[in-house]
Scaffold this motif. Structure first.
Motif, PDB file in Angstrom:
ATOM      1  N   MET A   1      44.796  54.224  40.549  1.00 24.93           N
ATOM      2  CA  MET A   1      45.185  53.904  41.926  1.00 24.93           C
ATOM      3  C   MET A   1      46.624  53.405  41.984  1.00 24.93           C
ATOM      4  SD  MET A   1      41.752  52.027  43.394  1.00 24.93           S
ATOM      5  CE  MET A   1      42.486  51.864  45.012  1.00 24.93           C
ATOM      6  N   GLN A   2      47.227  53.562  43.143  1.00 20.83           N
ATOM      7  CA  GLN A   2      48.628  53.181  43.306  1.00 20.83           C
ATOM      8  C   GLN A   2      48.809  51.676  43.202  1.00 20.83           C
ATOM      9  OE1 GLN A   2      50.304  54.461  46.992  1.00 20.83           O
ATOM     10  NE2 GLN A   2      52.340  53.653  46.583  1.00 20.83           N
ATOM     11  N   LYS A   3      49.867  51.278  42.537  1.00 20.30           N
ATOM     12  CA  LYS A   3      50.236  49.874  42.441  1.00 20.30           C
ATOM     13  C   LYS A   3      51.359  49.584  43.433  1.00 20.30           C
ATOM     14  CE  LYS A   3      47.764  48.031  39.036  1.00 20.30           C
ATOM     15  NZ  LYS A   3      46.992  46.780  39.169  1.00 20.30           N
ATOM     16  N   PHE A   4      51.332  48.372  43.992  1.00 22.15           N
ATOM     17  CA  PHE A   4      52.333  48.006  44.985  1.00 22.15           C
ATOM     18  C   PHE A   4      53.177  46.845  44.472  1.00 22.15           C
ATOM     19  CE2 PHE A   4      48.799  49.907  47.257  1.00 22.15           C
ATOM     20  CZ  PHE A   4      49.434  50.781  48.130  1.00 22.15           C
ATOM     21  N   ASN A  35      44.861  46.868  44.925  1.00 25.64           N
ATOM     22  CA  ASN A  35      44.435  47.135  43.552  1.00 25.64           C
ATOM     23  C   ASN A  35      45.059  46.129  42.585  1.00 25.64           C
ATOM     24  OD1 ASN A  35      43.184  48.460  41.388  1.00 25.64           O
ATOM     25  ND2 ASN A  35      44.956  49.823  41.065  1.00 25.64           N
TER      26      ASN A  35
END
Length: 270
Positions: A1-4, A35
């Motif tokens: 999943m994308q990390k921010f 996430n």
């Protein structure tokens, strides 16, 4: 999943909280959204909380327990309140606003989103600790302001009608005496609009003698409900006898002087 990144998370958390005032937001929702660990989200929230506190733009409250989380509580500094009231007075002092009967034209003010937003924050911040269930107003000009107050307090808006509407279903109607004219008037509210035993505040655009506020108090009694506060954008302080004493306003209107100028000042109770 994308990390921010942290900047992305803080910006998103701030936006979500400000768009949902007085609503509890679970930290788990943020951890799933970004996430990331709950400890990381907690650190981000501390930054948001500190920023809001420094700029006196409200606060972040933490609610403990299984259904707990955080919520944004609206707020505005006393300096900003005063500054807004002074600017509003300048706008309202325009001679073109004076209409027959020494009244002020206010319709454009009441439907100006920028003005009503700040006015709503001011009044909501005054009553936010009341823990109310509803904001109540009377149709029609006071609706935008009351809506903004209700939104900032995270509660339902209830609009009392001047006349019965068949679309409202079964209604409760009462008579009340207008404080400014002495005439008998009516107000009605659908029996489905308000739960019994509710705590409410009344918000309107203009205060003259307070007859409408008394009517609201009596109407709420029929619903076995309680009025905990009254707020107005403008108070006509020249009215000699007020029917209610405990209320808040943002601007005081002291009539028209001999030169035809409207006398308006920031209220002393904001």
């Amino acid at each position: 999943m994308q990390k921010f990144s942290r900047n992305h998370r803080i910006a998103a958390i701030t936006k979500i909280l400000l768009e949902n005032p007085n609503k509890i937001m679970s930290l788990n929702n943020f951890t799933l959204m970004f996430n990331t660990a709950k400890s990381t989200v907690s650190e981000d929230i501390l930054v948001v909380k500190d920023t809001l506190n420094k700029f006196q733009m409200g606060r972040i409250d933490t609610i403990s327990g299984a259904s707990g989380g955080i919520k944004y509580v609206c707020g505005i500094s006393s300096e900003k309140r005063r500054e807004f009231a002074e600017k509003l007075c300048i706008i309202l002092k325009n001679r073109e606003r004076i209409i027959p009967g020494n009244f002020l034209y206010m319709t454009d003010i009441m439907f100006n989103p920028a003005i009503i937003y700040i006015a709503g924050v001011i009044l909501a911040s005054i009553f936010i600790e009341k823990n109310i269930d509803y904001v109540v107003t009377v149709e029609t000009k006071g609706i935008p302001l009351a809506y903004e107050v209700a939104r900032m307090m995270g509660v339902q808006l209830v609009v009392v009608r001047r006349e019965q509407k068949f679309t409202e279903g079964s209604t409760l109607t009462i008579n009340y005496v207008s404080g400014s004219t002495g005439r008998i008037q009516t107000m009605s509210l659908s029996k489905k609009a308000l739960k019994k035993g509710s705590k409410c505040i009344f918000i309107d655009d203009f205060m003259r003698a307070g007859g409408t506020a008394i009517g609201i108090i009596n109407l709420l009694k029929e619903f076995e409900s309680e009025l905990l506060g009254i707020g107005f954008l403008i108070d006509n302080v020249e009215t000699p006898k007020k029917l209610v004493q405990d209320y808040k306003s943002i601007v005081d209107f002291k009539g028209i002087d001999e030169n035809g100028n409207a006398l308006l000042f920031p209220s002393g109770n904001i």
